[in-house]
Structures are given as C-alpha cells and as structure tokens.
Design an enzyme around this catalytic site. Structure first.
Site, mmCIF file in Angstrom:
data_model
loop_
_atom_site.group_PDB
_atom_site.id
_atom_site.type_symbol
_atom_site.label_atom_id
_atom_site.label_comp_id
_atom_site.label_asym_id
_atom_site.label_seq_id
_atom_site.Cartn_x
_atom_site.Cartn_y
_atom_site.Cartn_z
ATOM 1 N N ASP A 68 0.831 -1.196 0.000
ATOM 2 C CA ASP A 68 0.000 0.000 0.000
ATOM 3 C C ASP A 68 0.874 1.259 0.000
ATOM 4 O O ASP A 68 1.609 1.502 0.964
ATOM 5 C CB ASP A 68 -0.896 -0.014 1.246
ATOM 6 C CG ASP A 68 -2.114 0.881 1.104
ATOM 7 O OD1 ASP A 68 -2.195 1.619 0.111
ATOM 8 O OD2 ASP A 68 -2.983 0.840 1.989
ATOM 9 N N ASP A 69 0.827 2.031 -1.089
ATOM 10 C CA ASP A 69 1.538 3.321 -1.183
ATOM 11 C C ASP A 69 3.061 3.190 -1.216
ATOM 12 O O ASP A 69 3.765 4.117 -0.805
ATOM 13 C CB ASP A 69 1.152 4.249 -0.015
ATOM 14 C CG ASP A 69 -0.279 4.744 -0.079
ATOM 15 O OD1 ASP A 69 -1.026 4.302 -0.971
ATOM 16 O OD2 ASP A 69 -0.658 5.567 0.778
ATOM 17 N N CYS B 108 -6.131 3.882 -3.881
ATOM 18 C CA CYS B 108 -6.284 2.484 -3.438
ATOM 19 C C CYS B 108 -7.427 1.692 -4.064
ATOM 20 O O CYS B 108 -7.198 0.683 -4.722
ATOM 21 C CB CYS B 108 -6.443 2.453 -1.912
ATOM 22 S SG CYS B 108 -5.172 3.342 -0.996
ATOM 23 N N LYS C 290 -5.465 -5.899 3.471
ATOM 24 C CA LYS C 290 -6.369 -4.781 3.199
ATOM 25 C C LYS C 290 -7.220 -5.068 1.963
ATOM 26 O O LYS C 290 -6.683 -5.300 0.887
ATOM 27 C CB LYS C 290 -5.553 -3.505 3.005
ATOM 28 C CG LYS C 290 -6.376 -2.313 2.531
ATOM 29 C CD LYS C 290 -5.502 -1.106 2.285
ATOM 30 C CE LYS C 290 -6.279 -0.007 1.585
ATOM 31 N NZ LYS C 290 -5.466 1.195 1.351
ATOM 32 N N ASP D 17 -0.108 -0.686 -4.908
ATOM 33 C CA ASP D 17 -1.413 -0.280 -5.429
ATOM 34 C C ASP D 17 -1.399 1.082 -6.109
ATOM 35 O O ASP D 17 -2.281 1.402 -6.888
ATOM 36 C CB ASP D 17 -2.484 -0.314 -4.334
ATOM 37 C CG ASP D 17 -2.248 0.708 -3.229
ATOM 38 O OD1 ASP D 17 -1.119 1.213 -3.087
ATOM 39 O OD2 ASP D 17 -3.208 0.994 -2.480
ATOM 40 N N ASN D 18 -0.408 1.898 -5.813
ATOM 41 C CA ASN D 18 -0.215 3.192 -6.481
ATOM 42 C C ASN D 18 1.181 3.680 -6.133
ATOM 43 O O ASN D 18 1.930 3.005 -5.421
ATOM 44 C CB ASN D 18 -1.284 4.211 -6.076
ATOM 45 C CG ASN D 18 -1.584 4.260 -4.594
ATOM 46 O OD1 ASN D 18 -2.660 3.852 -4.144
ATOM 47 N ND2 ASN D 18 -0.649 4.749 -3.810
ATOM 48 N N LYS E 115 1.454 9.896 -5.157
ATOM 49 C CA LYS E 115 0.156 9.236 -5.017
ATOM 50 C C LYS E 115 -0.974 10.243 -5.231
ATOM 51 O O LYS E 115 -0.909 11.380 -4.799
ATOM 52 C CB LYS E 115 0.028 8.648 -3.615
ATOM 53 C CG LYS E 115 -1.359 8.118 -3.275
ATOM 54 C CD LYS E 115 -1.463 7.712 -1.820
ATOM 55 C CE LYS E 115 -2.905 7.285 -1.489
ATOM 56 N NZ LYS E 115 -3.035 6.834 -0.095
ATOM 57 N N HIS F 189 1.101 2.381 4.185
ATOM 58 C CA HIS F 189 0.141 3.486 4.201
ATOM 59 C C HIS F 189 0.256 4.264 5.512
ATOM 60 O O HIS F 189 0.513 3.692 6.565
ATOM 61 C CB HIS F 189 -1.282 2.914 4.046
ATOM 62 C CG HIS F 189 -2.334 3.916 3.743
ATOM 63 N ND1 HIS F 189 -2.835 4.792 4.678
ATOM 64 C CD2 HIS F 189 -3.013 4.176 2.588
ATOM 65 C CE1 HIS F 189 -3.768 5.543 4.124
ATOM 66 N NE2 HIS F 189 -3.895 5.193 2.854
ATOM 67 N N SER G 29 -8.257 1.173 4.615
ATOM 68 C CA SER G 29 -6.969 1.754 4.981
ATOM 69 C C SER G 29 -6.837 1.928 6.493
ATOM 70 O O SER G 29 -7.825 2.157 7.194
ATOM 71 C CB SER G 29 -6.787 3.118 4.304
ATOM 72 O OG SER G 29 -6.763 2.983 2.912
ATOM 73 N N ARG H 287 -7.223 -1.646 -6.730
ATOM 74 C CA ARG H 287 -7.558 -3.012 -6.315
ATOM 75 C C ARG H 287 -8.681 -3.588 -7.170
ATOM 76 O O ARG H 287 -8.702 -4.800 -7.465
ATOM 77 C CB ARG H 287 -7.914 -3.012 -4.835
ATOM 78 C CG ARG H 287 -6.703 -2.692 -3.973
ATOM 79 C CD ARG H 287 -7.057 -2.074 -2.620
ATOM 80 N NE ARG H 287 -5.880 -1.400 -2.104
ATOM 81 C CZ ARG H 287 -4.920 -1.991 -1.399
ATOM 82 N NH1 ARG H 287 -5.036 -3.285 -1.101
ATOM 83 N NH2 ARG H 287 -3.870 -1.331 -0.984
ATOM 84 N N HIS I 260 -10.496 -3.071 0.912
ATOM 85 C CA HIS I 260 -10.802 -1.722 0.430
ATOM 86 C C HIS I 260 -11.696 -1.679 -0.803
ATOM 87 O O HIS I 260 -11.579 -0.781 -1.645
ATOM 88 C CB HIS I 260 -9.523 -0.922 0.184
ATOM 89 C CG HIS I 260 -9.707 0.536 0.475
ATOM 90 N ND1 HIS I 260 -8.697 1.466 0.384
ATOM 91 C CD2 HIS I 260 -10.803 1.231 0.864
ATOM 92 C CE1 HIS I 260 -9.149 2.652 0.700
ATOM 93 N NE2 HIS I 260 -10.439 2.542 0.998
#
Length: 506
Positions: free
Chosen positions: A33-34, A71, A125, A300-301, A318, A248, A150, A75, A127
């Site tokens: 994540d991130d 996010c 996660k 994810d990004n 992001k 994150h 998140s 996904r 989301h």
C-alpha cells in the site's frame, strides 16, 4: 456454476503449458500500500531489502507497470481485469460503512481460479467495501483475514490519524468531534472524525479492534497467515492475495524494525515488508514449490511524497496521473519460467493480472462482460517479439481521463504549463516521450503535433465506452446496500451479523 464460465482461454505459451495435467501453478500476489517507485533496493533505494533484491535477481523487473492513482480503483483493476472505472465507478476511494462497493456479480481472479480448482485466500487490506455483501468471501475467496480498508480510517484516539509517538486525543474528545460531523458524508462512507473503530476480520466476523498495538503487529499477523495458508495447501493449487496495510499512513513498523532504516518510518516499514516477502518466499522454497509458484510483488499506487516515499526518477506522487502516482515498482518471480536478473519496459498493468493468471492456470474467463486486461505471459517470460500485448494505456483519475499513453508517448489532455515557482499557463495538451524523458520534464507537443492529434483521437474514441468525464455507458453498476452500518459502532458495539464471541470492543 455461473453462466459465464463457458469460454476457454486459448493457450499459446512459450514454455510447456502450465495447465498440463498435474501442473497447475500456484499464485501469490503481494500488493503493498503506497510503496514508492524507489522505496526498495531493486529500484534504487538505500533501504535494506535483501529479500526483494534476491527476488529481482531471480526474477524480472516490470518498470512500466501501471496501477491507479489511489487504493480502491487500483484493487478493483487488479481483481477484475478492467479499468477501475469500468468495474468500480467511484470518484475517489471507499470509506467505512459505505453504501456502495464492488458489485457481488463482478468476476474476480479468485472466482476464476476457484472454478479451476484453486484454494483461495485474501489476507490483508481489502478496500472494496466493508459491508458483508462486498467482502472477499463474497468474491471468490475461501477465506479472509485483515482490515477491510486503509489503516487511517478509524478514530484518532485509536492511533489511526497519527504516526507512533504522537499524542492521542482522549476518547471523549474524539467522540465529541465525531458527534459534531455528518455521519454519512456520501454514499462512499464515513470520513474524518465520523469514522468508527477499525475492525480486524476473520472471514465475515469481527475478531479484534485495531488500535496502536494492532497497527504495530499487522504486518507480522498477515505474514504468519499467508505462510500458514501456503503450508496447509501445498498439495493443491492455491492463490494467495496478500495486500499489505504497509506502508500506508499512519506508519507503524514493528519494534524490530523501528529506527533501523536510513529513511525514517516509511523506510523502516519498507524493510519490514521485505522481511515479510522473505518469509513467504522461504516457505515456498522450503516446501520445494518454487518450480510451480508464480509470485508477483507490486504496489497499489505510487508513494506518498508527503509521508516520505521516494518515487525517483518519476514525477509526482500518489493521487496524481503523473508517472510517480500511478507507475509502481513491480517484480515477477518464477524460477525456471521467468528469466532471472532481467527487466522490461513493456507496458503492463494491474488489469492484466487476471487474464495472465487465468492463462497460466488454464482457467476460463467470463464471456458476458468486457475485460480490458491482456495476457502478459510473453512479456513475463521474455519472449514477446514484435507487437507487445499492450501498447497503450489510459490514465483515469476518478471519473476523468487525464492522459493517454501510446508506446513511448504520453499526452496530458489538459495540463497547466509552467515550472515550479513560475506563473502557470492555461491548461493545454502536453506531450512527453517517456523513454527519453521518464521524469516528464520536457513538453514536446509543439514539436510533434501529429502525435498529439493521434493521442487525442485515441482519447475521444473511449468517450462512448468509459467516458472522458463521468460514468460512461461501459461502466458497470456498483454494488449497493440500502442501510449500511459500521462494522464496529462508536460505542464499541459490533453489528450483530458480524459479531462472534465478542459483541463489544470498548
């Protein structure tokens, strides 16, 4: 069986077919994540990531892999094989107790592989909606364990709005602020101080409340669950989707990693992510499954620069459609199948994961809906000669198409001109050559008007499908519930249909 399982994927592979009797490969998708483009060693970081370094040395770097700016859309793309807007048309991300989520009728990777005989698990996660109707167990996964959104989507008093060491507000103070805001900001869920305690779920049952202690422990807990699942299902084909909470904000590396990296909390947590990858790959090796296990590591990004991530040499952060917001550090690993120590600049994306895994498993894809993903196995195997599987990509930010890529060219449809510190010029199309100018620093639109015109035509062609701004006719409906409820209320009460032995987490 759903009616769409009537189309068989054609197999035209480079190696002996992975779908031969008794040869179905295992799949592990690790989604951070991130994580910034340069937050790990193989992409230039000085964070210590020996396990990812080894994974890259034994596998292949995908240096033009595209996700989404944030996010939930990313996904949705990964799981459904579609542009995010097609499968999850939301303006930003989903929040707790939202009335909308990924539609239960969407076909996910887990659906496709489960029909092919795979054991499936989602650990981490999710989301894509926290109501029971939207959870992983309703989307083809045999089991789920994790936080459904998140780790900043909870009360400030529980540590969800600040990094470790920052003073936490008293519960009464936080409750007063929550009472003062509108509880349901919009259909996507609760925001800010209205957010309720974060749940830890086992399938569809609440097994814990996530406070500071649980934030510190979550990477280890996810890792242990993933390794356990691999061991339990070593004698049958399996699919593990491991979407980590890390890295994150708020940043909660465990005590073993706190203060150990050269790059603060986010570096510490990136190094713990590396430890987790090592645990998973070591389990695969110990069980002698590496010859039939494909592992994909991605994010994810792009990284959040305001929280310390490093996206160099990419521009942006992001949330944006600059390369730094949407291009992610990605590694593909499968000893004996993917050439070791290699890299590719071919355009790949999250939405390509589903058709690629289905191809390798000899699984069937749905034929009653449009997929945007393509089979990227020739790229992963290093045998993609001539025309690549994907030569273009559309950069959506929420409902809006902001840029188009074709080969090395990227056109922003309307980007404000000027350099930092200078007066901005009115928005206009800007063109960048991503091979010569990966940092998107030199606009060459005036030099190549024919390329600008061609990419503008590409953008217009998609208006009748996904739409340039807003929900186009090719976007499928969101899942909806009439009366969304928080999983855990402000008073700590668990909603009855998700309560296990513990009915309240004060």
């Amino acid at each position: 069986m759903r009616p769409w399982f009537i189309f068989t994927v054609a197999l035209a592979v480079v190696f002996a077919p992975a779908s031969a009797p008794g040869a179905k490969p295992n799949f592990i998708v690790i989604n951070i994540d991130d994580l910034g483009y340069a937050d790990i060693g193989p992409y230039g970081s000085d964070n210590r990531t020996p396990h990812l370094d080894r994974m890259a040395a034994e596998g292949r770097l995908l240096t033009s892999h595209y996700a989404a700016p944030v996010c939930s859309p990313s996904r949705a793309a990964l799981l459904t094989g579609c542009y995010p807007k097609r499968a999850l048309p939301v303006p930003h991300v989903l929040f707790p107790a939202g009335a909308v989520g990924l539609h239960p009728d969407e076909v996910t990777i887990a659906d496709v592989l489960k029909q092919a005989g795979y054991a499936t698990a989602c650990i981490g996660k999710w989301h894509l909606g926290d109501q029971p109707e939207f959870l992983p167990t309703r989307q083809g996964f045999d089991s789920y364990y994790g936080i459904p959104y998140s780790n900043d989507m909870g009360p400030a008093a529980d540590g969800a709005k600040s990094n470790p060491g920052k003073p936490l507000p008293a519960p009464d103070e936080a409750a007063a602020k929550a009472a003062a805001v509108k509880q349901q900001t919009d259909e996507t869920g609760l925001k800010g101080f209205a957010q309720t305690p974060m749940p830890l779920l086992e399938n569809e049952t609440v097994v814990g409340r996530v406070r500071v202690e649980e934030q510190f422990a979550v990477t280890r807990l996810y890792t242990e669950r993933a390794v356990r699942f691999i061991r339990q299902h070593q004698d049958q084909p399996f699919f593990v989707y491991l979407p980590h909470t890390a890295v994150h904000f708020p940043l909660y590396p465990s005590e073993s990693f706190m203060g150990k990296s050269p790059n603060g909390l986010i570096g510490d947590w990136a190094e713990e992510v590396d430890w987790s990858v090592g645990q998973v790959l070591d389990a695969v090796r110990e069980l002698k499954l590496e010859a039939k296990t494909f592992v994909l590591f991605t994010s994810d990004n792009g990284g959040a620069l305001n929280h310390g991530s490093n996206n160099r040499p990419l521009r942006g952060s992001k949330g944006s459609t600059f390369e730094g917001g949407i291009r992610t550090c990605t590694i593909a690993w499968w000893p004996g199948k993917i050439p070791p120590g290699t890299r590719t600049d071919a355009i790949t994306s999250m939405m390509d994961v589903l058709p690629t895994l289905a191809h390798l498993a000899g699984a069937k894809l749905p034929d009653d809906r449009k997929l945007d993903g393509v089979n990227q196995w020739p790229v992963l195997a290093g045998t993609a000669d001539g025309q690549p599987p994907r030569d273009q990509f559309f950069y959506f930010r929420g409902f809006k198409l902001e840029a188009v890529r074709s080969g090395p060219w990227k056109l922003y449809l309307a980007l404000a001109g000027g350099n930092p510190g200078q007066k901005k010029t009115p928005p206009r199309p800007q063109l960048f050559h991503l091979i010569d100018d990966i940092g998107e620093a030199k606009d060459v639109a005036d030099v190549h008007p024919e390329v600008v015109e061609r990419l503008q035509s590409m953008a217009q062609a998609i208006d009748g499908d996904l739409g340039l701004d807003g929900v186009g006719p090719g976007c499928r409906p969101l899942g909806r519930v009439a009366e969304p409820l928080p999983v855990i209320g402000h008073d700590g009460e668990v909603r009855p249909d998700m309560a296990g032995d513990v009915k309240r987490f004060p």
